[in-house]
Scaffold this motif. Structure first.
Motif, PDB file in Angstrom:
ATOM      1  N   HIS A 139       6.954  -1.942 -28.852  1.00  0.00           N
ATOM      2  CA  HIS A 139       6.974  -2.664 -29.974  1.00  0.00           C
ATOM      3  C   HIS A 139       5.226  -2.625 -29.850  1.00  0.00           C
ATOM      4  N   ASP A 140       4.023  -2.337 -28.561  1.00  0.00           N
ATOM      5  CA  ASP A 140       2.926  -1.862 -28.350  1.00  0.00           C
ATOM      6  C   ASP A 140       2.818  -0.410 -29.184  1.00  0.00           C
ATOM      7  N   LEU A 141       3.694   0.545 -29.135  1.00  0.00           N
ATOM      8  CA  LEU A 141       3.616   1.656 -29.489  1.00  0.00           C
ATOM      9  C   LEU A 141       3.636   1.358 -30.980  1.00  0.00           C
ATOM     10  N   ARG A 148       5.576  16.689 -29.428  1.00  0.00           N
ATOM     11  CA  ARG A 148       5.676  17.565 -30.485  1.00  0.00           C
ATOM     12  C   ARG A 148       6.163  16.907 -32.118  1.00  0.00           C
ATOM     13  N   TYR A 149       7.405  16.027 -32.149  1.00  0.00           N
ATOM     14  CA  TYR A 149       7.103  15.489 -33.079  1.00  0.00           C
ATOM     15  C   TYR A 149       6.241  14.688 -33.723  1.00  0.00           C
ATOM     16  N   TYR A 150       5.466  14.153 -33.225  1.00  0.00           N
ATOM     17  CA  TYR A 150       4.373  12.956 -33.453  1.00  0.00           C
ATOM     18  C   TYR A 150       2.854  13.848 -33.522  1.00  0.00           C
ATOM     19  N   SER A 151       2.819  15.338 -32.540  1.00  0.00           N
ATOM     20  CA  SER A 151       1.840  16.033 -33.116  1.00  0.00           C
ATOM     21  C   SER A 151       1.854  16.690 -34.833  1.00  0.00           C
ATOM     22  N   ARG A 196       1.405   1.596 -36.122  1.00  0.00           N
ATOM     23  CA  ARG A 196       1.540   0.905 -37.913  1.00  0.00           C
ATOM     24  C   ARG A 196       0.165   0.683 -38.130  1.00  0.00           C
ATOM     25  N   ALA A 197      -1.152   0.858 -37.421  1.00  0.00           N
ATOM     26  CA  ALA A 197      -2.472   0.844 -37.789  1.00  0.00           C
ATOM     27  C   ALA A 197      -3.274   1.626 -37.519  1.00  0.00           C
ATOM     28  N   GLY A 198      -2.398   2.727 -37.445  1.00  0.00           N
ATOM     29  CA  GLY A 198      -2.619   4.435 -38.160  1.00  0.00           C
ATOM     30  C   GLY A 198      -3.532   4.684 -36.669  1.00  0.00           C
ATOM     31  N   LYS A 199      -3.359   4.822 -35.655  1.00  0.00           N
ATOM     32  CA  LYS A 199      -3.508   5.113 -34.208  1.00  0.00           C
ATOM     33  C   LYS A 199      -3.002   6.066 -33.904  1.00  0.00           C
ATOM     34  N   VAL A 200      -2.544   6.879 -34.523  1.00  0.00           N
ATOM     35  CA  VAL A 200      -1.502   8.095 -34.004  1.00  0.00           C
ATOM     36  C   VAL A 200      -2.153   8.957 -33.171  1.00  0.00           C
ATOM     37  N   ASP A 201      -3.341   9.469 -33.522  1.00  0.00           N
ATOM     38  CA  ASP A 201      -4.183  10.041 -32.967  1.00  0.00           C
ATOM     39  C   ASP A 201      -4.452   9.722 -31.464  1.00  0.00           C
ATOM     40  N   GLN A 202      -4.573   8.371 -31.432  1.00  0.00           N
ATOM     41  CA  GLN A 202      -4.860   7.830 -29.624  1.00  0.00           C
ATOM     42  C   GLN A 202      -3.308   7.507 -28.876  1.00  0.00           C
ATOM     43  N   VAL A 203      -2.429   7.003 -29.907  1.00  0.00           N
ATOM     44  CA  VAL A 203      -1.257   7.406 -28.893  1.00  0.00           C
ATOM     45  C   VAL A 203      -0.373   8.728 -28.831  1.00  0.00           C
ATOM     46  N   ILE A 204      -0.774   9.642 -29.492  1.00  0.00           N
ATOM     47  CA  ILE A 204      -0.446  10.921 -28.601  1.00  0.00           C
ATOM     48  C   ILE A 204      -1.471  11.426 -27.987  1.00  0.00           C
ATOM     49  N   GLU A 205      -2.758  11.020 -27.498  1.00  0.00           N
ATOM     50  CA  GLU A 205      -3.137  11.462 -26.490  1.00  0.00           C
ATOM     51  C   GLU A 205      -2.307  10.154 -25.102  1.00  0.00           C
ATOM     52  N   GLU A 206      -2.526   9.136 -25.363  1.00  0.00           N
ATOM     53  CA  GLU A 206      -1.297   7.936 -24.744  1.00  0.00           C
ATOM     54  C   GLU A 206      -0.252   8.719 -24.224  1.00  0.00           C
ATOM     55  N   LEU A 207       0.502   9.350 -24.774  1.00  0.00           N
ATOM     56  CA  LEU A 207       1.888  10.035 -24.416  1.00  0.00           C
ATOM     57  C   LEU A 207       1.273  11.514 -23.180  1.00  0.00           C
ATOM     58  N   LYS A 208       0.301  11.702 -23.564  1.00  0.00           N
ATOM     59  CA  LYS A 208       0.160  12.979 -23.064  1.00  0.00           C
ATOM     60  C   LYS A 208      -0.340  12.918 -21.896  1.00  0.00           C
ATOM     61  N   ARG A 209      -0.491  11.541 -21.095  1.00  0.00           N
ATOM     62  CA  ARG A 209      -1.676  11.159 -19.455  1.00  0.00           C
ATOM     63  C   ARG A 209      -0.074  10.581 -18.808  1.00  0.00           C
ATOM     64  N   LEU A 210       1.138  10.828 -19.254  1.00  0.00           N
ATOM     65  CA  LEU A 210       2.572   9.585 -18.925  1.00  0.00           C
ATOM     66  C   LEU A 210       2.755  11.354 -18.123  1.00  0.00           C
ATOM     67  N   ARG A 211       3.240   9.746 -17.047  1.00  0.00           N
ATOM     68  CA  ARG A 211       3.582  11.268 -15.964  1.00  0.00           C
ATOM     69  C   ARG A 211       5.320  10.350 -15.465  1.00  0.00           C
ATOM     70  N   PRO A 212       6.133  11.024 -16.254  1.00  0.00           N
ATOM     71  CA  PRO A 212       7.682  10.134 -15.885  1.00  0.00           C
ATOM     72  C   PRO A 212       7.990  11.695 -14.588  1.00  0.00           C
ATOM     73  N   LYS A 213       8.986  10.738 -14.227  1.00  0.00           N
ATOM     74  CA  LYS A 213       9.503  10.948 -12.944  1.00  0.00           C
ATOM     75  C   LYS A 213      10.676  12.235 -12.911  1.00  0.00           C
ATOM     76  N   THR A 214      11.766  12.170 -14.329  1.00  0.00           N
ATOM     77  CA  THR A 214      13.000  12.792 -14.413  1.00  0.00           C
ATOM     78  C   THR A 214      12.783  13.509 -14.441  1.00  0.00           C
ATOM     79  N   PRO A 215      13.594  14.577 -14.712  1.00  0.00           N
ATOM     80  CA  PRO A 215      13.268  15.969 -15.943  1.00  0.00           C
ATOM     81  C   PRO A 215      14.257  14.988 -17.167  1.00  0.00           C
ATOM     82  N   GLU A 216      14.867  14.586 -17.463  1.00  0.00           N
ATOM     83  CA  GLU A 216      15.356  14.430 -18.762  1.00  0.00           C
ATOM     84  C   GLU A 216      13.994  13.260 -19.469  1.00  0.00           C
TER      85      GLU A 216
END
Length: 431
Positions: A317-319, A354-357, A324-344
């Motif tokens: 919902h936050d994403l 990659r899809y958003y970029s 919707r506010a047009g902050k796609v570049d900000q969303v991409i930068e925030e996604l790059k800072r995430l560190r998921p734990k599982t390989p999947e």
């Protein structure tokens, strides 16, 4: 109600007799003129006269129709039947259009039942099918000829003087179940018909559908809810080139293609076959469907937080609010800072980034909303349901390629409010 039925039964023979007299009058006028050969232009000689009958709305009509022949060209004509627009031994006239209309919205057996209840005409489901195939063949041939005509750069379209500033195009595809038999099953002797082969995954075909609409004709029917005043639908049982060719022909017919100031807004679900062909419009704006963009985010959120997690709901919902506010570049930068734990989840995150970029230039949703373009493919999804699903994807339905093309052509005429076009098209005979 009883009185109405009695009047109908009383006057039906009189209406049939009156129609027969009018047909006889046309016959007398046509018989006095010998037709010319369409190939060599010479007068054709009278060969013989045969009786012709056809079923009309009030009963069966009979006429003696002369047949003419051109000996050098080996061509034959029956000008009386051509003038009347009928075929001997067929269902013709208003009855054929009415039966075709019923079959366009209901299965053939139900259409035959409705014809008896509504029109007072008893006809078999196969008779309804034959009428529908002839009408559909004429409509499909007209649509294909129109597309081929406008594909030629020398063709003339409608005037672009009053072309709109913006035209929105939505394109998508859905599946249609196709028949598994290669030829019609035939019973030999008392034996039962052989069983159909099993339905395999490959027994489905893509139906490409496009919707053309004008954003300036969208009206607000309630606070925050908008509806379209009109739209034009295009569909085909073919590949991506076919649907864009049909859409371009429709735009040329409306006088919307070729205008120097018109911007074409293409809304798609991210499929490459859409974007690869959007380049045919020089002035264009490409929009990635908002809800398809969120689907990719949901895939990652379910892997990271769990399928039924409230945390996943809040994250998506936050994403969505940021997109919707047009902050796609900000969303991409925030996604790059995430560190998921599982390989999947790490693999899903990289796919999402990659899809958003790759589609960032198609995700300026705040600007699209401000301009009134819309950000979703709901219009074309709705078109799928109306054109294909409502009639052709009912339980157990499987279609031949010709049958699907013909019925799709008739569905388009109905939903585009252009059914009267059938009155101007020559009906091809069906074997």
């Amino acid at each position: 109600m009883q009185l109405e039925r009695e009047v109908e039964q009383e006057y039906r023979p009189q209406m049939l007799a009156t129609l027969q007299r009018k047909v006889d009058a046309v016959a007398e006028e046509v018989r006095s003129q010998a037709p010319k050969c369409p190939q060599c232009g010479q007068p054709m000689g009278h060969h013989d006269t045969r009786s012709a009958t056809w079923l009309a709305l009030w009963g069966c009509l009979h006429i003696a129709a002369p047949r003419y022949r051109c000996s050098p060209c080996k061509l034959e004509r029956r000008p009386l039947l051509e003038v009347l627009g009928v075929e001997s031994g067929r269902i013709c006239g208003c009855l054929s259009r009415s039966l075709g209309l019923l079959a366009t919205v209901a299965p053939y057996e139900l259409a035959a039942w409705l014809a008896e209840r509504l029109l007072g005409v008893k006809v078999s489901a196969m008779g309804v099918w034959r009428v529908t195939q002839r009408l559909g063949q004429a409509a499909a041939s007209y649509s294909e000829a129109l597309s081929q005509y406008h594909a030629d750069s020398r063709s003339k379209g409608a005037s672009v003087e009053n072309a709109p500033p913006v035209v929105v195009l939505g394109v998508d595809a859905c599946f249609l179940g196709m028949q598994v038999r290669s030829q019609r099953r035939r019973r030999t002797g008392p034996e039962k018909l052989p069983a159909l082969p099993p339905v395999e995954q490959g027994q489905f075909r893509d139906v490409k559908t496009g919707v053309v609409l004008l954003p300036q004709e969208r009206v607000e029917i309630s606070p925050g809810r908008h509806s379209l005043v009109r739209r034009f639908l295009v569909t085909c049982l073919g590949d991506a080139d076919d649907i864009f060719r049909h859409m371009y022909a429709r735009l040329r017919e409306q006088g919307w293609a070729g205008a120097p100031g018109t911007v074409f807004v293409i809304v798609g679900d991210g499929a490459e076959w859409i974007w690869n062909r959007a380049s045919m419009f020089v002035r264009r704006c490409e929009i990635l469907d908002f809800w398809h963009a969120l689907e990719h985010a949901w895939e990652f959120a379910h892997l990271r937080y769990g399928a039924a997690s409230a945390q996943a709901d809040r994250w998506v919902h936050d994403l969505a609010e940021k997109l919707r506010a047009g902050k796609v570049d900000q969303v991409i930068e925030e996604l790059k800072r995430l560190r998921p734990k599982t390989p999947e989840s790490r693999e899903s995150l990289q796919a999402l980034i990659r899809y958003y970029s790759e589609n960032a230039t198609r995700m300026r949703y705040d600007e699209y909303l401000r301009l009134g373009y819309g950000i979703g493919s709901g219009a074309v999804e709705s078109a799928h349901k109306q054109v294909v699903h409502a009639r052709m994807r009912q339980a157990g339905m499987r279609w031949s390629e010709a049958g699907a093309r013909h019925l799709l052509a008739l569905r388009l005429l109905l939903l585009n409010h252009n059914w009267e076009l059938l009155d101007r098209l020559p009906m091809g005979s069906m074997a």
